[in-house]
Enzyme design. Sequence first.
Site: not given
Length: 240
Positions: A8, A148
């Site tokens: 991905t 994050y």
Amino acid sequence: MKKFALITGASGGIGKEIALSLAKDGWNIYLHYHQNRNEIEVLMRSLQPFSLEIIPIQADLSSDEGVQKLVSNIFSIDAIVFSSGQAVYGLFQDLSEMELDQLWEVHVKNPIKIVQKLLPKFYRLGHGNIVFISSIWGQTGAACEVMYSTVKGAQLSFVKSLAKETARSGIRINAVAPGAVETHMMSRFSQDELELLTEEIPIGRLAKPYEIANVVSFLLSEKSSYITGQILSVNGGWYT
């Protein structure tokens, strides 16, 4: 016997290097991307000399529809490498609800859903290999990259837990935690900021994308056959 890996985020700096590294190792590859079709076309041309099956798949992994589209285009599969995602830089209190949701969906919720949907294929084979490209910030946390850091830390917990559940079925799951890498993600920093950052790294430079890809190649090989549930730090000694 042919072996297939899904990557991905294959249009990104690290994803492209992983694709090249795995092609050298003889892997046939599903190249997932979201918007950057041009980079995927360039990458596919680079992979042509290897005479492998290279299958591009466009999908938005921030949506349920994108997950389903990706999974429905996966047939034979032996390995998954999750290298997609984005970072958001700024004070946590200033993040929008949309930014919070997208970071969670792209880095945690939907990769987990992809694993859940593809695991039966691994169980039927009696083997499988999954690698998450996480981050140093998932290990130690970073101010101004709180969310994050959170989602990257969640990836590490998922790897450690699921690895214990799948180990006796021949399925290995690990993560790579890079430090600062020379990719587009670093373009938001000025030259002065990058120099200050480099001074903090014991090796004295940022990582090259191929150095991350080399570790992934190792984790997908028989050379790492007794390694599962581990976080391999590739950060130049920045965090130990």
